[in-house]
Design a protein around this motif. Structure first.
Motif, PDB file in Angstrom:
ATOM      1  N   LEU A  44       0.941  -1.213   0.022  1.00  0.00           N
ATOM      2  CA  LEU A  44      -0.066  -0.003  -0.065  1.00  0.00           C
ATOM      3  C   LEU A  44       0.856   1.223   0.031  1.00  0.00           C
ATOM      4  CD1 LEU A  44      -2.727  -0.842   2.741  1.00  0.00           C
ATOM      5  CD2 LEU A  44      -2.538  -1.645   0.346  1.00  0.00           C
TER       6      LEU A  44
ATOM      7  N   MET B 117      -0.974  -1.108  -4.341  1.00  0.00           N
ATOM      8  CA  MET B 117      -2.086   0.147  -4.568  1.00  0.00           C
ATOM      9  C   MET B 117      -1.117   1.114  -5.600  1.00  0.00           C
ATOM     10  SD  MET B 117      -3.721   2.356  -1.340  1.00  0.00           S
ATOM     11  CE  MET B 117      -4.816   1.376  -1.329  1.00  0.00           C
TER      12      MET B 117
ATOM     13  N   SER C 169      -7.889   0.208  -7.687  1.00  0.00           N
ATOM     14  CA  SER C 169      -8.179   0.304  -6.223  1.00  0.00           C
ATOM     15  C   SER C 169      -8.699   1.708  -5.761  1.00  0.00           C
ATOM     16  CB  SER C 169      -6.326   0.640  -5.864  1.00  0.00           C
ATOM     17  OG  SER C 169      -6.105   2.254  -6.212  1.00  0.00           O
TER      18      SER C 169
END
Length: 387
Positions: free
Chosen positions: A273, A298, A383
């Motif tokens: 992330l 992400m 995402s």
């Protein structure tokens, strides 16, 4: 029965008599798979589920009867058509059940208690039980541990326990629950005995790299799905237990270095992330060369294209890059951290179960897929972040 090990183990310790109905096999669109269990104690208390509601009442009555007469029985439930009073599965599936009484003085109680204790404690183990064969062998149990040692016994020929333990160990190594056909002398000739081998393995890991606001929501989603969740970030000011109280562990380390040293397996889920190249590229270079169940990252589509360029420069092949799910998550229109975590969790489930990510409305595919079949391709996801 290992899927309700924690509660059954408490019943064992309290000395309760009970009967347990366990799904042996399924066909068609059955709601729960082999190993799903419903147990009823002598006071009429019920725990667990075998069908999501369709046949629970009938299984409850069978358990009560087994407690009274002490006999193990097999029962099959199929399609109940449109008769509101029929007992069966409205979804069109078939489930084969084994009902086993476990009275307080059962000779199988010790091995079952050991199996339930191991499963409740997170120890990798397998429980093999006779579900088809001579009546005197029905319900006999053998506990097999990860190191190959076993306790209990199935009765009959001396070779039977040895061969059964080897078969159970193979299923344990694969993390699968299923049936095994053997003859009473232990040879691999089906038709004599059928064993249900239930496996219990530690929960799969989800490693969330990047101690960002989206990570806190993903930790909660991962825990809800039954994962052991770790948050890792090289920045100690962000990677704190106070910020991620629901994580099983919070690690301060460079992501690629931590991935090299931590224990993982083929069920591990890796979610990146950070969308910072200094962290992501070394980490993904490692992760995409390891046999993980899921690797996602992400970022925006622009970030994704730049990431692919850098990973190619780092020497990754196109085959390795094809394993990367980026931008991570299914296209749910997610915006908030919680919505984004849900979209990521949905993609993890789809990858594991072979789902398409498409709405069920108007579809023709079976709702419950055959897990032995190759997974269907996933729809490309988005995402909830544009970073």
């Amino acid at each position: 029965m290992l899927d309700i090990a924690g509660q059954l183990h408490r019943w064992m310790e309290e000395g309760r008599a009970f009967a347990v109905g366990t799904v042996v096999s399924v066909g068609g669109s059955a709601p729960r798979g082999p190993g799903a269990a419903l147990a009823v104690d002598s006071e009429g208390t019920a725990i667990g589920s075998v069908s999501g509601g369709c046949v629970e009442g009938a299984v409850y009555e069978l358990c009560e009867r087994a407690l009274q007469d002490g006999r193990a029985v097999r029962e099959q439930f199929g399609y109940s058509d449109e008769d509101a009073f029929a007992v069966g599965l409205t979804c069109g599936g078939v489930i084969d059940m084994m009902i086993t009484p476990v009275p307080a003085d059962s000779p199988q109680r010790a091995v079952l208690q050991a199996a339930l204790s191991a499963a409740a404690g997170g120890e990798a183990s397998a429980l093999a039980r006779v579900v088809h064969g001579p009546e005197e062998l029905l319900g006999r149990a053998l506990l097999v541990r990860a190191d190959g040692t076993h306790e209990g016994g199935l009765g009959g020929h001396p070779e039977l326990d040895r061969i059964a333990a080897a078969e159970a160990r193979a299923l344990l190594d694969a993390g699968r629950t299923g049936t095994v056909g053997l003859s009473e002398d232990g040879s691999h000739c089906p038709g004599g005995l059928t064993l249900l081998v239930e496996t219990s393995v530690p929960p799969p890991r989800m490693i969330v790299f990047g101690a960002v606001d989206f990570a806190a929501a993903l930790v909660r989603a991962g825990k809800f799905l039954g994962h052991h969740v770790t948050v890792c970030d090289a920045r100690p000011v962000f990677a704190t237990e106070a910020r991620f109280p629901e994580a099983d562990e919070v690690v301060v380390d460079w992501p690629h270095r931590y991935l090299r040293r931590t224990a993982t397996d083929g069920r591990t889920v890796v979610c990146v992330l950070t969308h910072e190249a200094r962290f992501d590229i070394p980490l993904l270079t490692e992760a995409l060369r390891m046999p993980f169940a899921f690797v996602g990252a992400m970022g925006s589509r622009r970030t994704h294209e730049d990431r692919l360029r850098r990973l190619r420069e780092a020497g990754l092949s196109e085959h390795e890059l094809d394993r990367l799910r980026s931008p991570i998550g299914l296209d749910l229109g997610a915006r908030t951290p919680e919505e984004t975590a849900l979209s990521i969790a949905a993609e993890v489930i789809a990858a594991r179960r072979g789902g398409t990510g498409l709405p069920l409305t108007g579809g023709a595919e079976p709702i419950h897929r055959d897990l032995s079949a190759p997974p269907a391709p996933l729809v490309a996801g988005l995402s909830g972040s544009d970073g």
